[in-house]
Write a protein that holds these residues in place. Structure first.
Motif, PDB file in Angstrom:
ATOM      1  N   UNK A   1       0.857  -1.185   0.000  1.00  0.00           N
ATOM      2  CA  UNK A   1       0.000   0.000   0.000  1.00  0.00           C
ATOM      3  C   UNK A   1       0.892   1.234   0.000  1.00  0.00           C
ATOM      4  N   UNK A   2       0.567   2.199  -0.840  1.00  0.00           N
ATOM      5  CA  UNK A   2       1.238   3.494  -0.793  1.00  0.00           C
ATOM      6  C   UNK A   2       0.247   4.533  -0.283  1.00  0.00           C
ATOM      7  N   UNK A   3       0.776   5.575   0.370  1.00  0.00           N
ATOM      8  CA  UNK A   3      -0.102   6.628   0.871  1.00  0.00           C
ATOM      9  C   UNK A   3       0.576   7.978   0.705  1.00  0.00           C
ATOM     10  N   UNK A   4      -0.198   8.911   0.190  1.00  0.00           N
ATOM     11  CA  UNK A   4       0.207  10.318   0.100  1.00  0.00           C
ATOM     12  C   UNK A   4      -1.077  11.104   0.326  1.00  0.00           C
ATOM     13  N   UNK A   5      -1.634  11.721  -0.736  1.00  0.00           N
ATOM     14  CA  UNK A   5      -2.981  12.265  -0.635  1.00  0.00           C
ATOM     15  C   UNK A   5      -3.938  11.117  -0.939  1.00  0.00           C
ATOM     16  N   UNK A   6      -4.438  10.467   0.118  1.00  0.00           N
ATOM     17  CA  UNK A   6      -5.177   9.235  -0.035  1.00  0.00           C
ATOM     18  C   UNK A   6      -4.241   8.040   0.084  1.00  0.00           C
ATOM     19  N   UNK A   7      -4.811   6.859  -0.030  1.00  0.00           N
ATOM     20  CA  UNK A   7      -4.035   5.621   0.029  1.00  0.00           C
ATOM     21  C   UNK A   7      -4.557   4.675  -1.041  1.00  0.00           C
TER      22      UNK A   7
ATOM     23  N   UNK B   1      -1.663   8.368   6.405  1.00  0.00           N
ATOM     24  CA  UNK B   1      -1.274   7.084   6.974  1.00  0.00           C
ATOM     25  C   UNK B   1      -2.479   6.321   7.527  1.00  0.00           C
ATOM     26  N   UNK B   2      -3.421   7.028   8.125  1.00  0.00           N
ATOM     27  CA  UNK B   2      -4.601   6.377   8.670  1.00  0.00           C
ATOM     28  C   UNK B   2      -5.402   5.652   7.610  1.00  0.00           C
ATOM     29  N   UNK B   3      -5.551   6.268   6.444  1.00  0.00           N
ATOM     30  CA  UNK B   3      -6.283   5.622   5.346  1.00  0.00           C
ATOM     31  C   UNK B   3      -5.570   4.345   4.905  1.00  0.00           C
ATOM     32  N   UNK B   4      -4.237   4.367   4.913  1.00  0.00           N
ATOM     33  CA  UNK B   4      -3.478   3.179   4.527  1.00  0.00           C
ATOM     34  C   UNK B   4      -3.734   2.036   5.505  1.00  0.00           C
ATOM     35  N   UNK B   5      -3.765   2.336   6.800  1.00  0.00           N
ATOM     36  CA  UNK B   5      -4.004   1.285   7.786  1.00  0.00           C
ATOM     37  C   UNK B   5      -5.409   0.712   7.650  1.00  0.00           C
TER      38      UNK B   5
ATOM     39  N   UNK C   1       1.590  11.896  10.270  1.00  0.00           N
ATOM     40  CA  UNK C   1       0.312  11.652   9.596  1.00  0.00           C
ATOM     41  C   UNK C   1      -0.459  12.960   9.410  1.00  0.00           C
ATOM     42  N   UNK C   2      -1.105  13.099   8.272  1.00  0.00           N
ATOM     43  CA  UNK C   2      -1.905  14.294   7.997  1.00  0.00           C
ATOM     44  C   UNK C   2      -3.398  13.984   8.005  1.00  0.00           C
ATOM     45  N   UNK C   3      -3.765  12.744   8.343  1.00  0.00           N
ATOM     46  CA  UNK C   3      -5.176  12.391   8.438  1.00  0.00           C
ATOM     47  C   UNK C   3      -5.428  11.760   9.808  1.00  0.00           C
ATOM     48  N   UNK C   4      -6.519  11.029   9.952  1.00  0.00           N
ATOM     49  CA  UNK C   4      -6.907  10.450  11.231  1.00  0.00           C
ATOM     50  C   UNK C   4      -6.191   9.119  11.441  1.00  0.00           C
ATOM     51  N   UNK C   5      -4.973   9.194  11.937  1.00  0.00           N
ATOM     52  CA  UNK C   5      -4.177   7.990  12.179  1.00  0.00           C
ATOM     53  C   UNK C   5      -4.836   7.077  13.202  1.00  0.00           C
TER      54      UNK C   5
END
Length: 208
Positions: free
Chosen positions: A37-43, A69-73, A102-106
């Motif tokens: 999985x890669x994550x930047x803007x989105x995952x 990072x949260x979206x990736x998890x 993380x820039x989102x909800x980790x």
């Protein structure tokens, strides 16, 4: 991840692939599958299908966007449900590589992961690239007081760590033995060998 770091990550993974395949072939009783999985803007899934390691090849990724990072998890958590996971299997090895915060909800992503039995029982490791990495977040992902995030501050050390997680840790996790603690917090589900000591950067190596 900036361009130099992502280039070094691409290089490190390619360098580790031959040793990873050799390690898998040494344990023919365990089928080793790889997903990314890669994550930047989105995952998003970079390697979507579980791929036998002997057939696995690496396509370079590029740096852009933020650090979701949260979206990736959460994406990984979806694939650790039963099904598609089987009730009896070897523990997955999850390796998180990041160079920032993380820039989102980790927390939501981590909760999604830990709500899945195989997320809780996974061997979770993390590599921080550079001094700006949020090591506290990586420690939360690992969730075991005996295992600390690895800190790679130059390309040489990154190659060492990628090779370690894809060989020594893979070998330990793929041994057909029962987990020692059934996923209880505070202890790894399988023995994790000690990581290599970071060596000095090679002449001309970039330092992050």
């Amino acid at each position: 991840m900036e361009g130099t770091k992502i280039g070094r990550l691409n290089f490190a993974i390619k360098e580790a692939l031959p040793a990873m395949k050799d390690t898998a072939s040494d344990n023919p009783n365990a089928e080793v599958l790889v997903r990314v999985v890669t994550f930047s803007t989105g995952a998003r899934w970079h390697v979507a299908q579980p791929t036998p390691v002997e057939q696995f090849s690496w396509s370079d990724i590029a740096a852009d966007g933020v650090t979701d990072m949260g979206k990736a998890l959460s994406l990984v958590a979806e694939q650790l449900r039963m099904p598609p996971m089987e009730p009896r299997a070897l523990p997955p090895v999850l390796v998180l590589v990041s160079d920032g915060y993380p820039t989102d909800d980790f927390e939501t992503g981590l909760r999604d992961l830990m709500n899945e039995p195989w997320g809780k029982r996974a061997v979770r490791l993390a590599i921080g690239m550079g001094e700006d990495t949020d090591l506290a977040v990586l420690s939360k992902f690992i969730g075991h007081q005996e295992i600390k995030p690895l800190e790679a501050n130059n390309a040489h050390t990154l190659v060492q760590f990628i090779r370690w997680v894809s060989t020594a840790v893979l070998k330990s996790a793929s041994m057909p033995v029962a987990p020692s603690n059934d996923g209880q917090p505070g202890r790894p589900p399988v023995p994790v060998p000690p990581p290599p000591q970071p060596g000095p950067p090679n002449p001309g190596d970039d330092v992050w």
